[in-house]
Design a protein around this motif. Structure first.
Motif, short mmCIF file in Angstrom:
data_model
loop_
_atom_site.label_atom_id
_atom_site.label_comp_id
_atom_site.label_asym_id
_atom_site.label_seq_id
_atom_site.Cartn_x
_atom_site.Cartn_y
_atom_site.Cartn_z
N GLY A 535 63.35 -33.94 -69.13
CA GLY A 535 63.42 -32.73 -68.11
C GLY A 535 63.17 -33.36 -66.75
O GLY A 535 63.14 -34.42 -66.39
N PRO A 536 63.23 -32.38 -65.90
CA PRO A 536 63.10 -32.59 -64.29
C PRO A 536 61.86 -33.57 -64.31
O PRO A 536 60.89 -33.30 -64.72
CB PRO A 536 63.13 -31.22 -63.84
N TYR A 537 61.94 -34.08 -63.03
CA TYR A 537 60.76 -34.78 -62.66
C TYR A 537 60.29 -33.98 -61.31
O TYR A 537 60.91 -33.61 -60.59
CB TYR A 537 61.29 -36.19 -61.79
N GLN A 538 58.98 -33.52 -61.39
CA GLN A 538 58.30 -32.95 -60.37
C GLN A 538 57.42 -33.71 -59.92
O GLN A 538 56.52 -34.17 -60.25
CB GLN A 538 57.60 -31.73 -61.09
N GLY A 539 57.53 -33.71 -58.38
CA GLY A 539 56.53 -34.32 -57.58
C GLY A 539 55.33 -33.74 -57.36
O GLY A 539 55.07 -32.67 -57.85
N LEU A 540 54.29 -34.37 -56.64
CA LEU A 540 53.12 -33.79 -56.25
C LEU A 540 53.05 -32.64 -55.42
O LEU A 540 54.11 -32.82 -54.41
CB LEU A 540 52.17 -34.91 -56.04
N ASP A 628 49.70 -22.68 -50.49
CA ASP A 628 50.46 -23.00 -49.65
C ASP A 628 50.85 -24.61 -49.58
O ASP A 628 50.74 -25.53 -48.73
CB ASP A 628 49.85 -22.78 -48.10
N THR A 629 51.52 -25.05 -50.78
CA THR A 629 51.83 -26.27 -51.01
C THR A 629 53.21 -26.40 -51.29
O THR A 629 53.77 -25.32 -51.90
CB THR A 629 50.95 -27.29 -52.03
N ALA A 630 54.23 -27.44 -51.62
CA ALA A 630 55.43 -27.57 -51.89
C ALA A 630 55.45 -29.04 -52.61
O ALA A 630 54.85 -29.99 -52.30
CB ALA A 630 56.40 -27.20 -51.01
N ARG A 631 56.59 -29.00 -53.53
CA ARG A 631 56.93 -30.22 -54.15
C ARG A 631 58.28 -30.31 -54.21
O ARG A 631 59.30 -29.42 -53.98
CB ARG A 631 56.18 -30.37 -55.54
N LEU A 632 58.81 -31.53 -54.49
CA LEU A 632 60.11 -32.12 -54.65
C LEU A 632 60.52 -32.03 -56.31
O LEU A 632 59.67 -32.51 -57.00
CB LEU A 632 60.67 -33.20 -54.17
N VAL A 633 61.55 -31.44 -56.68
CA VAL A 633 61.99 -31.48 -58.06
C VAL A 633 63.38 -32.27 -58.21
O VAL A 633 64.31 -31.71 -57.49
CB VAL A 633 62.01 -30.16 -58.73
N ARG A 655 53.94 -39.00 -48.68
CA ARG A 655 55.08 -38.28 -47.65
C ARG A 655 55.80 -37.30 -48.54
O ARG A 655 56.20 -36.30 -48.20
CB ARG A 655 56.02 -38.97 -46.90
N LEU A 656 56.33 -37.93 -49.48
CA LEU A 656 57.42 -37.05 -50.39
C LEU A 656 56.71 -36.71 -52.03
O LEU A 656 57.39 -35.93 -52.60
CB LEU A 656 58.45 -38.27 -50.84
N GLY A 657 55.33 -37.17 -52.10
CA GLY A 657 54.84 -36.54 -53.09
C GLY A 657 55.28 -37.61 -54.63
O GLY A 657 55.10 -36.77 -55.65
N LEU A 658 55.82 -38.54 -54.63
CA LEU A 658 56.33 -39.30 -55.51
C LEU A 658 54.96 -40.08 -56.28
O LEU A 658 54.29 -40.38 -55.61
CB LEU A 658 57.48 -40.02 -55.13
N PHE A 659 55.29 -40.28 -57.40
CA PHE A 659 54.40 -41.23 -58.05
C PHE A 659 55.21 -42.10 -59.31
O PHE A 659 56.20 -41.64 -59.80
CB PHE A 659 53.28 -40.38 -58.68
N GLU A 660 54.56 -43.02 -59.77
CA GLU A 660 55.24 -43.96 -60.88
C GLU A 660 55.50 -43.25 -62.05
O GLU A 660 54.39 -42.39 -62.45
CB GLU A 660 54.25 -45.09 -61.07
N GLY A 661 56.19 -43.32 -62.70
CA GLY A 661 56.61 -42.73 -64.24
C GLY A 661 57.35 -41.50 -64.09
O GLY A 661 58.00 -41.27 -63.12
#
Length: 939
Positions: A535-540, A628-633, A655-661
């Motif tokens: 499924g999609p990858y959801q950033g922080l 009041d937050t947002a993420r990249l999917v 900066r982008l909310g990316l993480f390993e895995g």
């Protein structure tokens, strides 16, 4: 010279007679003593058998008053039993009703064509049953069908093992889908009849056959009515005091509170129904208790009687003075005369059950006094006699109690409501358009429902709407024989807002879970049903990515400055972009003012890197208005793709909310157990049932706690660990690079990562992770409690020990769970079910253990293997065994005595014989001696 004579042959006496007389003289008193002791023991044993039998009879009569149903003593009288009868419970209110029946409810019945035999092969495929309302034009022209949303549709597979009339009949009946199948011989051949289990117009059957053409003879739907309708599905129509009512059954409850109507025929005119309190049957049961007690007392009085006027010292009975009988009757009398608190009536005497001291203390029953008390407060009568719990909250019900539960009123506070396990699929935009094609390439998946894994094959075809496809998924899952046998099922719905399928388990609690175990890419892409890791990858979610109104076209609250230190690698199904940097290798910093600018730059860069693999990636912006937050999917057209990031540095994380895995969304949401306090003590929840603690100190959960964590910003994908929860080993767990390194945020991330581990999900294990300020470390607490509850670290890799403060084992400050301890709480063992409502104070539960309940427990213990009657019987049986052993000992001793006397007689015979021989010899010598002496005298 006189001859010496023995007692034997020489005496002329019979030695055997003498021996018998001597032995019998010793045997007779001993045998008489043993016979007397045996007669007494056997008489007592028989007497205790009579007491046991009479006590069991008394117990049987008492148990009839230990069921709440015995007190549902309202009566309903109909003026016309051929039209209707009725039953009334204890909550029914007295009243008179006029009832007119226009129609009776009917079950839908369909019949097949005639077949020559019940074993004739028909065809293979499947039969799908749906329930709802069939619309007709005129008498029988089929116009349409509307599904009953409260009834599940089911499919039956027809193959070579069951493709006969008999086989189909057995398959349908075994599946228990709400249809009864029978075979009849109508004179022209054998016909298979399907009859809906439930009556009413909205329980009409629609049958769709797929597969062999010959199986089409079982169709009954809008397109084909090959089966013949022999009985129309019909609602019951009737009036109560002029009010028109329809129901799908002839057994009608709820119209008149506490009354169940049984409609039996169409009426020519109104029938009257009278509801009134009538405890006559209950009073008969109470009279039975009184009579059986008096019989028990009469018998025990006779068995223990003593007549002082008989003989010099009086005459006792077989059990006079027996402590066991005295104990039994004292305890029974104490229970009958006990006083209960907390209800209107505290003793039997208050409701007409008394003891007459002028009639040998026999019990007497005043029916009029009892009836008056019952009319005043039937619930109080129930509480006086039976075991029952009465919650003050209508959404709380009493389930049961243990022998340790004490009567009383107990407070109830709910801190968490139970929830059922859920599954949320991935959104697939094509579902909204409808006309979804299901073929053999995208119709199969394996699903895990409440600890059961089953294989599902959807019926091939084109589904006009996603709602119809949701119904098909639900039908096929719930048609699984294994799920039917274990009473597991799911409800499947289509969420149009998210364009996804959602499933909910029929069970509540931590063991309730739904997961997709196996699914091919085509099925995942069509249905959005994916297993873990897909499924999609959801950033922080980051506050720095938020806009003022949450729109992707609006300006960031703070412009996002990105330079070439922001690096990452993206992998999709094994195809990787390699290490990329944003905005690019030139190293010139770029300021992104809107989310659209940022997502377009990322998409362009990723698509270029994966162009050779034919993969296109969507980069979306998702705003969370709650905080009041947002993420990249990041996603692809195929919901089943595996998407992961690696080579994440601190810049791309912050900066982008990316993480390993893999950052796939949570699809499987485990259910939760109810939690709360009973009588102020933490109770144990299982599903919707809350059980009061068995000790003053409740059972505890095991937990892991070691030492203060290190520098969390240094976490990488190489820092891994495995842990055991209640003995179940997890897979490798890693958090990768952490964008938010606050202790609380990392604790939440740890909890999510651990609880999403497939091995723990499959075993029904979970943890709660919290930051422990005292130690500065992470405390991981098992979701279970008791002596088997524990959390331990099994292995560590990379710098996991230094970064998270972990060590192998339970940790320096961790410990296993413990069982409840201390004196039992009065509410111990009380079980209640909470089905609805909110958390907080939920009132009280009043628990009563009535006279019948206490008596039953008491007598059961008396009759049990450790009871006083068993003890006395065992003692008497042991006494009879000792008497038998004494008889054997006596026989052996007397045989030895007889042998000794015989030996003595024989020895005396020999001595006397010797004496006689000597005497004879001397006698023969005397003449010679005399001759020798005589001449000398002459001289």
């Amino acid at each position: 010279m006189a001859t010496i004579q023995s007692l034997g042959i020489g005496s002329g006496l019979l030695t055997s007679d003498l021996l018998e007389q001597l032995v019998e003289a010793e045997r007779a008193p001993a045998t008489a003593r043993l016979d007397r002791d045996q007669d007494i023991a056997e008489a007592r044993l028989s007497a205790f058998g009579e007491v046991r039998s009479m006590l069991a009879t008394f117990n049987t009569s008492v148990k009839q008053l230990n069921s709440v149903s015995a007190f549902n003593a309202s009566q309903a009288n109909s003026s016309n039993d051929s039209v209707l009868t009725a039953t009334a419970s204890s909550v029914a209110v007295d009243g008179n009703y006029s009832i007119n029946v226009q129609k009776l409810a009917q079950q839908h019945t369909l019949a097949t064509q005639s077949y020559e035999s019940t074993t004739e092969a028909i065809g293979v495929g499947s039969l799908t049953f749906r329930f709802g309302t069939t619309e007709f034009e005129g008498a029988s022209a089929y116009q349409g069908f509307t599904v009953n949303p409260d009834k599940q549709s089911r499919s039956i597979t027809i193959n070579s093992s069951n493709n006969t009339l008999a086989g189909i009949r057995d398959a349908v009946n075994k599946a228990k889908i709400g249809v009864q199948a029978t075979i009849v011989d109508d004179g022209t051949g054998f016909r298979l009849l399907f009859t809906s289990t439930d009556g009413g117009a909205n329980n009409s059957m629609e049958i769709t056959a797929t597969g062999s053409a010959s199986l089409g003879a079982f169709n009954y739907n809008l397109g084909s009515q090959d089966m013949q309708q022999t009985q129309l599905a019909q609602d019951a129509e009737f009036t109560v005091n002029g009010l028109a009512i329809t129901r799908n059954s002839n057994l009608v409850g709820g119209v008149i509170p506490g009354v169940t109507l049984n409609l039996k025929g169409v009426s020519a005119g109104p029938a009257s129904l009278t509801i009134s309190k009538d405890p006559s049957d209950l009073m008969d049961k109470v009279q039975g208790v009184v009579d059986s007690y008096n019989a028990l007392k009469t018998m025990t009085d006779v068995l223990t009687a003593f007549n002082p006027d008989a003989g010099e010292n009086g005459q006792g009975s077989v059990l006079t003075g027996d402590r066991g009988i005295r104990t039994i009757m004292n305890q029974v009398n104490s229970a009958l005369r006990s006083f209960s608190l907390g209800s209107t009536y505290g003793s039997l005497a208050e409701v007409g059950v008394t003891t007459n001291q002028f009639n040998d203390y026999m019990m007497e029953f005043d029916r009029s006094a009892f009836q008056e008390a019952f009319q005043a407060d039937p619930k109080a009568i129930t509480a006086l006699f039976a075991t029952t719990g009465i919650p003050s909250d209508e959404n709380v019900s009493y389930v049961s109690a243990s022998s340790a539960t004490q009567p009383g009123s107990y407070s109830l506070e709910i801190t968490r409501m139970a929830e059922a396990g859920r599954y949320q699929g991935i959104g697939v935009s094509a579902l909204a358009a409808g006309n979804i094609d299901i073929t053999d390439a995208n119709n199969s998946f394996n699903i895990f429902v409440n600890s059961r894994e089953v294989s599902i094959d959807l019926t091939e075809g084109t589904y006009a709407t996603a709602e119809l496809l949701a119904e098909e998924i639900q039908r096929q899952v719930n048609s699984s024989s294994e799920l039917i046998e274990t009473a597991n099922s799911v409800t499947v719905t289509y969420n149009s807002d998210q364009s996804r399928f959602e499933m909910t388990s029929n069970r509540f609690g931590s063991e309730s879970a739904i997961r997709i175990i196996e699914v091919d890419s085509a099925t995942a892409a069509t249905l959005g049903l994916v297993k873990e890791g897909q499924g999609p990858y959801q950033g922080l979610e980051l506050g720095s990515l938020a806009t003022s109104d949450g729109q992707s076209s609006s300006l960031f609250n703070t412009p996002l400055l990105v330079d070439s230190d922001t690096q990452y690698s993206l992998t999709i199904n094994g195809a990787t972009t390699g290490v990329l940097t944003l905005p690019g290798d030139a190293g010139t910093p770029v300021t992104y003012n809107t989310p659209d600018e940022l997502t377009a730059a990322l998409k362009s860069q990723i698509d270029a890197a994966l162009a050779g693999d034919g993969i296109t990636v969507n980069v979306d912006y998702v705003y969370n208005s709650d905080d009041d937050t947002a993420r990249l999917v990041f996603s692809t057209a195929n919901a089943g793709d595996e998407i992961s990031f690696s080579d994440i540095n601190l810049a791309s994380a912050t900066r982008l909310g990316l993480f390993e895995g893999r950052g796939e969304p949570v699809t499987s949401i485990r259910g939760t157990d109810v939690a709360g306090l009973i009588n102020g003590v933490e109770a144990r929840g299982t599903g919707q049932v809350l059980v009061a603690s068995t000790g003053e100190n409740p059972e505890t959960a095991g937990y892991y706690l070691n030492a203060a964590h290190g520098d969390l910003s240094t976490s990488t994908a190489a820092d891994k660990f495995r842990l055991r929860v209640d003995g179940v080993l997890s897979g490798q767990i890693t958090l990768g690079v952490l964008a938010n390194t606050s202790s609380t945020a990392v604790a939440n991330t740890l909890q999510t990562a651990i609880n999403n581990d497939p091995a723990l999900i499959a075993a029904g294990k979970s943890v709660t992770v919290a930051y422990d300020a005292d130690s500065g470390g992470f405390k991981m607490t098992s979701g279970s409690r008791g002596a088997s509850s524990s959390v331990t670290i099994s292995s560590l890799e990379g710098n996991a020990a230094a970064v998270f403060g972990f060590a192998a084992g339970a940790g320096a400050a961790g410990q296993s769970g413990s069982a409840a301890s201390g004196d039992a709480d009065p509410a111990s063992g009380l079980r209640i079910r909470i089905t609805d409502g909110d958390v907080g104070n939920r009132g009280t539960v009043d628990y009563f253990r009535g006279v019948a309940s206490r008596l039953t427990a008491l007598i059961d213990s008396m009759l049990g293997s450790d009871g006083v009657l068993t003890g006395r019987s065992d003692s008497l049986n042991a006494e009879l065994e000792r008497i038998a052993e004494k008889r054997v000992d006596l026989a052996e001793r007397l045989a030895l005595t007889e042998r000794r006397l015989q030996s003595s007689f024989l020895a005396n015979e020999i001595i006397i014989s010797n004496f006689n021989s000597t005497a004879s010899f001397l006698e023969s010598q005397l003449p010679m001696l005399e001759a020798l002496v005589t001449p000398n005298r002459k001289k």
